[in-house]
Design a protein around this motif. Structure first.
Motif, short mmCIF file in Angstrom:
data_model
loop_
_atom_site.label_atom_id
_atom_site.label_comp_id
_atom_site.label_asym_id
_atom_site.label_seq_id
_atom_site.Cartn_x
_atom_site.Cartn_y
_atom_site.Cartn_z
N ASN A 54 0.93 -1.39 -0.07
CA ASN A 54 -0.12 -0.05 0.22
C ASN A 54 1.04 1.30 -0.05
OD1 ASN A 54 -1.83 2.26 0.27
ND2 ASN A 54 -3.13 1.06 1.96
N GLU B 136 0.07 4.16 0.12
CA GLU B 136 -0.49 5.24 0.65
C GLU B 136 -0.24 5.20 2.19
OE1 GLU B 136 -1.90 8.08 -0.81
OE2 GLU B 136 -1.44 6.92 -2.70
N SER B 137 0.32 4.24 2.58
CA SER B 137 0.37 4.01 4.37
C SER B 137 1.66 4.38 4.52
CB SER B 137 0.61 2.37 4.31
OG SER B 137 -0.94 1.68 4.50
N TYR B 138 2.09 4.66 5.86
CA TYR B 138 3.28 5.18 6.26
C TYR B 138 4.44 4.33 6.05
CZ TYR B 138 6.19 7.50 9.53
OH TYR B 138 7.37 8.14 10.26
N SER C 59 4.51 -0.54 4.55
CA SER C 59 3.80 -1.64 4.27
C SER C 59 4.85 -2.35 3.36
CB SER C 59 2.95 -1.07 3.01
OG SER C 59 2.20 -1.86 2.46
N GLN D 140 1.54 -3.33 7.90
CA GLN D 140 0.80 -2.21 7.33
C GLN D 140 0.68 -1.25 8.71
OE1 GLN D 140 -2.11 -1.88 4.08
NE2 GLN D 140 -3.07 -0.44 5.25
N ASP E 8 -0.33 2.87 9.58
CA ASP E 8 -0.93 3.89 9.08
C ASP E 8 -0.85 4.93 9.95
OD1 ASP E 8 -2.06 3.31 6.19
OD2 ASP E 8 -2.89 1.47 7.75
N GLN E 9 -0.47 6.23 9.86
CA GLN E 9 -0.81 7.18 10.54
C GLN E 9 -1.96 8.25 10.75
OE1 GLN E 9 2.79 10.12 9.77
NE2 GLN E 9 2.47 11.05 11.93
N SER F 285 -9.71 -1.26 10.46
CA SER F 285 -9.70 0.15 10.61
C SER F 285 -9.45 0.47 11.95
CB SER F 285 -11.03 0.71 10.26
OG SER F 285 -11.85 0.63 11.18
#
Length: 219
Positions: free
Chosen positions: A98, A100-102, A104, A117, A119-120, A190
């Motif tokens: 991904n 778009e992830s911080y 991955s 993965q 995410d911020q 999520s």
């Protein structure tokens, strides 16, 4: 010697897969590679169909079926899910990096695979870590990121399944599961759903008190 170090670095890069977004000043990618590449010989948690190891400082809060809520010495909470159904059917990991992830990355060690993965969300980081048919999620501050991932690595690498017991638990129900969608490897959890689970586990009446099963390791 320098040439040997360079060659070893290249080998590690190509054998552990690609990752996006290098994290400056945090050494957990290196730690993760080292911990997961080693075989585990320690176990201190035993349940029907599997056993695993909780590192020092990580304790149970509650357990419900194949879900468990853990907490470490820094008050970080971990939601753990053991997917015996996917293990029984040997569902392959189809995770895609991904961008778009911080952070991955797909991972594979000792014939076991998965992904991590991160995410911020503001100053917090939501970790989804899947390995060897087990998923752990946590929501931590940046200064606890490396510590939490180290703990996850020790837990995930240690899982050992008992095929005969799993066959007795799932085998007779295999047809019932045939039409199910196996989605453990999909990062569809999520931040909100994770926190909902944590809150529910801490407040609902069905919460199981495992104080007498709490594991504290002295070494």
């Amino acid at each position: 010697m320098k040439r040997l170090v360079v060659l070893l670095s290249i080998v590690i890069l190509f054998t552990t897969g690609c990752a996006v977004k290098k994290l400056d000043n945090y050494d957990f990618p290196t730690n993760m590679d080292y911990i997961l590449s080693k075989k585990n010989k320690l176990y201190n948690v035993y349940y029907d169909g599997y056993k695993y190891y909780l590192p020092k400082g990580v304790n149970f809060i509650s357990k419900d079926d194949y879900n468990a809520l853990l907490k470490d010495q820094y008050n970080n909470k971990y939601y753990l899910y053991v997917d015996l159904i996917s293990y029984y059917h040997k569902i392959e990991n189809d995770y895609d990096i991904n961008d778009e992830s911080y952070y991955s990355k797909k991972i594979e060690y000792n014939k076991k695979n998965g992904y991590i993965q991160i995410d911020q969300y503001g100053n917090k980081f939501f970790i989804q870590f899947v390995y060897n048919y087990v998923k752990i999620e946590s929501y931590v501050d940046k200064n606890n990121l490396s510590k939490s991932i180290n703990n996850m690595c020790y837990i995930l690498r240690s899982f050992k399944f008992n095929d005969s017991v799993i066959e007795s638990l799932i085998g007779d129900k295999a047809l019932d599961y045939k039409e199910e969608e196996y989605s453990l490897f999909k990062p569809d959890s999520s931040k909100e759903s994770y926190l909902d689970v944590v809150e529910r586990n801490e407040t609902d009446a069905y919460k199981k008190d495992l104080e007498d099963e709490k594991i504290e390791i002295d070494y």
